[in-house]
Design an enzyme around this catalytic site. Structure first.
Site, PDB file in Angstrom:
ATOM      1  N   LYS A  22      58.111  43.950  37.767  1.00  0.00           N
ATOM      2  CA  LYS A  22      58.312  44.142  39.221  1.00  0.00           C
ATOM      3  C   LYS A  22      57.807  42.932  40.001  1.00  0.00           C
ATOM      4  CE  LYS A  22      55.032  46.550  41.494  1.00  0.00           C
ATOM      5  NZ  LYS A  22      54.379  45.861  42.621  1.00  0.00           N
ATOM      6  N   CYS A 116      46.681  48.227  53.401  1.00  0.00           N
ATOM      7  CA  CYS A 116      47.165  49.260  52.495  1.00  0.00           C
ATOM      8  C   CYS A 116      45.965  49.861  51.776  1.00  0.00           C
ATOM      9  CB  CYS A 116      48.185  48.713  51.509  1.00  0.00           C
ATOM     10  SG  CYS A 116      47.477  47.721  50.223  1.00  0.00           S
ATOM     11  N   ARG A 121      44.214  43.185  52.957  1.00  0.00           N
ATOM     12  CA  ARG A 121      45.315  42.324  52.519  1.00  0.00           C
ATOM     13  C   ARG A 121      45.971  41.502  53.640  1.00  0.00           C
ATOM     14  NH1 ARG A 121      48.927  45.384  48.225  1.00  0.00           N
ATOM     15  NH2 ARG A 121      49.232  43.300  47.406  1.00  0.00           N
ATOM     16  N   ASP A 307      45.248  44.459  38.472  1.00  0.00           N
ATOM     17  CA  ASP A 307      46.270  45.504  38.310  1.00  0.00           C
ATOM     18  C   ASP A 307      46.065  46.342  37.051  1.00  0.00           C
ATOM     19  OD1 ASP A 307      47.385  44.607  40.638  1.00  0.00           O
ATOM     20  OD2 ASP A 307      49.069  43.569  39.701  1.00  0.00           O
ATOM     21  N   ARG A 399      57.206  53.396  42.697  1.00  0.00           N
ATOM     22  CA  ARG A 399      57.384  52.058  43.253  1.00  0.00           C
ATOM     23  C   ARG A 399      57.311  50.990  42.172  1.00  0.00           C
ATOM     24  NH1 ARG A 399      53.740  50.709  48.233  1.00  0.00           N
ATOM     25  NH2 ARG A 399      54.728  48.766  47.670  1.00  0.00           N
TER      26      ARG A 399
HETATM   27  C1  EPZ Z   1      50.000  40.271  44.129  1.00  0.00           C
HETATM   28  O1  EPZ Z   1      49.675  40.701  45.452  1.00  0.00           O
HETATM   29  C2  EPZ Z   1      50.575  41.467  43.407  1.00  0.00           C
HETATM   30  N1  EPZ Z   1      51.770  41.910  44.106  1.00  0.00           N
HETATM   31  C3  EPZ Z   1      49.523  42.570  43.322  1.00  0.00           C
HETATM   32  O2  EPZ Z   1      50.067  43.626  42.546  1.00  0.00           O
HETATM   33  C4  EPZ Z   1      48.280  42.029  42.624  1.00  0.00           C
HETATM   34  O3  EPZ Z   1      47.275  43.020  42.638  1.00  0.00           O
HETATM   35  C5  EPZ Z   1      47.774  40.776  43.335  1.00  0.00           C
HETATM   36  O4  EPZ Z   1      48.849  39.799  43.427  1.00  0.00           O
HETATM   37  C6  EPZ Z   1      46.616  40.107  42.616  1.00  0.00           C
HETATM   38  O5  EPZ Z   1      46.974  39.798  41.296  1.00  0.00           O
HETATM   39  C7  EPZ Z   1      52.925  41.318  43.890  1.00  0.00           C
HETATM   40  O6  EPZ Z   1      53.032  40.373  43.115  1.00  0.00           O
HETATM   41  C8  EPZ Z   1      54.115  41.842  44.619  1.00  0.00           C
HETATM   42  P1  EPZ Z   1      47.065  37.936  46.531  1.00  0.00           P
HETATM   43  P2  EPZ Z   1      49.359  39.647  46.579  1.00  0.00           P
HETATM   44  O7  EPZ Z   1      47.669  37.258  47.700  1.00  0.00           O
HETATM   45  O8  EPZ Z   1      50.217  38.455  46.386  1.00  0.00           O
HETATM   46  C9  EPZ Z   1      43.474  37.821  49.671  1.00  0.00           C
HETATM   47  C10 EPZ Z   1      50.545  45.874  41.978  1.00  0.00           C
HETATM   48  O9  EPZ Z   1      49.819  46.856  41.697  1.00  0.00           O
HETATM   49  N2  EPZ Z   1      44.429  37.166  50.603  1.00  0.00           N
HETATM   50  O10 EPZ Z   1      46.950  37.164  45.264  1.00  0.00           O
HETATM   51  O11 EPZ Z   1      49.429  40.348  47.881  1.00  0.00           O
HETATM   52  C11 EPZ Z   1      43.876  39.262  49.369  1.00  0.00           C
HETATM   53  O12 EPZ Z   1      43.458  40.152  50.390  1.00  0.00           O
HETATM   54  C12 EPZ Z   1      50.195  44.930  43.123  1.00  0.00           C
HETATM   55  O13 EPZ Z   1      51.619  45.633  41.396  1.00  0.00           O
HETATM   56  C13 EPZ Z   1      43.951  36.682  51.807  1.00  0.00           C
HETATM   57  O14 EPZ Z   1      42.775  36.792  52.135  1.00  0.00           O
HETATM   58  O15 EPZ Z   1      47.841  39.298  46.246  1.00  0.00           O
HETATM   59  C14 EPZ Z   1      43.194  39.488  48.047  1.00  0.00           C
HETATM   60  O16 EPZ Z   1      41.854  39.796  48.251  1.00  0.00           O
HETATM   61  C15 EPZ Z   1      49.162  45.433  44.039  1.00  0.00           C
HETATM   62  N3  EPZ Z   1      44.839  36.081  52.666  1.00  0.00           N
HETATM   63  C16 EPZ Z   1      43.307  38.121  47.352  1.00  0.00           C
HETATM   64  O17 EPZ Z   1      43.557  37.177  48.415  1.00  0.00           O
HETATM   65  C17 EPZ Z   1      46.162  35.920  52.355  1.00  0.00           C
HETATM   66  O18 EPZ Z   1      46.916  35.363  53.166  1.00  0.00           O
HETATM   67  C18 EPZ Z   1      44.446  38.012  46.351  1.00  0.00           C
HETATM   68  O19 EPZ Z   1      45.648  38.489  46.945  1.00  0.00           O
HETATM   69  C19 EPZ Z   1      46.623  36.405  51.116  1.00  0.00           C
HETATM   70  C20 EPZ Z   1      45.734  37.021  50.248  1.00  0.00           C
END
Ligand code: EPZ
Length: 420
Positions: A22, A116, A121, A307, A399
């Site tokens: 996904k 969420c 996030r 994850d 999902r």
């Molecule tokens: C991706 O989310 C995945 N989703 C998530 O999978 C996964 O948990 C996550 O990466 C971490 O591996 C998809 O690929 C669609 P991040 P993403 O930006 O890209 C902070 C699942 O269960 N952050 O790497 O949204 C954020 O809050 C899902 O399949 C900021 O502060 O994750 C987090 O603490 C859930 N500012 C950290 O960085 C930003 O602008 C990592 O988030 C962006 C992120």
């Protein structure tokens, strides 16, 4: 609303095929926006999030034919650049259209995704990267309005935190920018690698694929022509089934996996006493009646994935001894703790650390799914809980897990989908 009813205690056996990832399919669908020609995607997982993003493309005027695991997408007919609240509120990953829409059309409006269940996030890092590439960003009425009328300009983007989605949005934006973009502290997940390879196969020059510094030569707003893309196997789905074998002390085989992508999970399960046979794209796991406790900390790839945290916590409830699990990526990704405790687990939380104390037995109960991976942890616990476990609100599971109950049933689990 549907729920899953699981009667615990069945041993698992046999083999199942792992679906496409996904989290690879979503950025790849978004990346198709960089093209005005047809593109074919195969091995898509049959999950709601994929259908939601394809629906967004349809709303934007694209032609989308989607059947089973294959989608033919033609973004040549796109006539809108507004990602509406109705879709983005259903799925945060819709923010991935920001970079490609802005890069191809020089403007777009994307609804702010909001928080969420697993945490706040924010998307500040995505927006900062677009600004560094010359975009003007305004937030109004719940929408991000981004403009770069003369196209995006290559820039040096230094992420102060590793972000998967932020890296993906920047890569897609950089592919059509004018000049060179260097992404420092980039994410290295296999999903990022597949996105880079898709762009590189379309002629974009990219150095440093799979490393934390990626350099992209943009085409100067010239749309790309993509080759067909086969989505990589879902490493989190695979890891979840490995946990199903571990928690039920069973032997099962997973087909169509990439073992290199799940090394962190394999290492932890080996440390718990499980054994593995790995042959090409096949993994056979055998459980143990004496699971050892674990200590794990979630971190970015190639470290232990957030994850998989909830699923490992479910397995740890059955270990002989106390496990310690620390969540470093998301501030609120422990919603499964109270639900696992409803099943008889003994888990104590302090800040971002959970202590999982051993219990002799879990007992079936009604539990509520709170997010995607938390939901799968409850299903895993239900597989060993004595009696009947009903997992409610499984729209979270739908999902991201392709036919979870079908695959578990094929392995011999007593699980069925019912309506409330
Ligand atoms: C991706 O989310 C995945 N989703 C998530 O999978 C996964 O948990 C996550 O990466 C971490 O591996 C998809 O690929 C669609 P991040 P993403 O930006 O890209 C902070 C699942 O269960 N952050 O790497 O949204 C954020 O809050 C899902 O399949 C900021 O502060 O994750 C987090 O603490 C859930 N500012 C950290 O960085 C930003 O602008 C990592 O988030 C962006 C992120």
């Amino acid at each position: 609303m549907d729920y899953l009813q699981i009667t615990g205690g069945a041993k698992l056996s046999g083999s199942i095929k792992i679906s496409g990832a996904k989290n690879s399919a979503l950025p790849i669908i978004a990346a198709t926006i960089l093209s005005d020609k047809p593109v074919k995607l195969t091995n898509l997982p049959n999950v709601v999030d994929i259908r939601t993003l394809l629906k967004l493309l349809d709303i934007l005027g694209s032609r989308v034919e989607h059947k089973d695991t294959v989608a033919n997408i033609n973004n040549g007919t796109m006539n809108s650049t507004k990602a509406v609240y109705e879709i983005v509120s259903q799925m945060r990953a819709s923010i991935l259209v920001l970079g490609p829409l802005l890069a191809r059309f020089g403007e777009c409006e994307v609804s702010l995704p909001g928080g969420c269940a697993i945490g706040q996030r924010p998307i500040d890092l995505h927006l900062k990267a677009m600004e560094a590439m010359g975009a003007t960003i305004e937030i109004k009425g719940g929408y991000v309005r981004a403009e770069a009328p003369n196209g995006l300009q290559g820039a040096k983007i230094v992420f102060d935190k590793i972000t998967v989605g932020g890296t993906e949005n920047t890569l897609m934006a950089a592919a059509l920018a004018h000049g060179t973009t260097t992404i420092v502290n980039a994410a290295k997940e296999p999903e990022i690698v597949q996105l880079c390879e898709m762009l590189a196969d379309a002629g974009v020059k990219i150095d440093g694929i799979g490393t934390s510094e990626i350099v992209v030569e943009g085409t100067g707003q010239k749309p790309l022509t993509f080759k067909d893309v086969e989505i990589i196997p879902d490493r989190i789905e695979a890891g979840t089934y490995l946990c199903a074998a571990a928690i039920t002390n069973s032997t099962i085989t997973l087909e169509k996996v990439n073992p290199a992508h799940i090394e962190a999970s394999i290492d932890k399960l080996e440390a718990m006493g499980c054994s593995f046979e790995i042959e090409g794209e096949k993994i056979t796991i055998s459980g143990t009646s004496r699971l050892k406790p674990i200590s794990l900390v979630t971190t970015e790839y190639p470290g232990f994935p957030t994850d998989m945290q909830a699923q490992f916590m479910a397995v740890a409830t059955m270990a002989i001894g106390e496990s310690v699990i620390e969540e470093r990526l998301f501030e609120n990704r422990f919603m499964h703790v109270s639900e696992l405790n409803r099943l008889g687990a003994d888990i104590w939380l302090k800040g971002s650390v959970a202590a999982v104390k051993p219990v002799a037995q879990l007992y079936g109960a009604d539990v509520m799914a709170t997010d995607l991976r938390a939901s799968s942890a409850l299903v895993l616990a239900g597989l060993v809980a004595k009696g009947v476990t009903n997992v409610h609100r499984i729209y979270h599971l739908d999902r991201g897990y392709d036919n979870l109950e079908g695959k578990l049933s094929a392995l011999g689990a007593k699980i069925k989908r019912l309506s409330e």
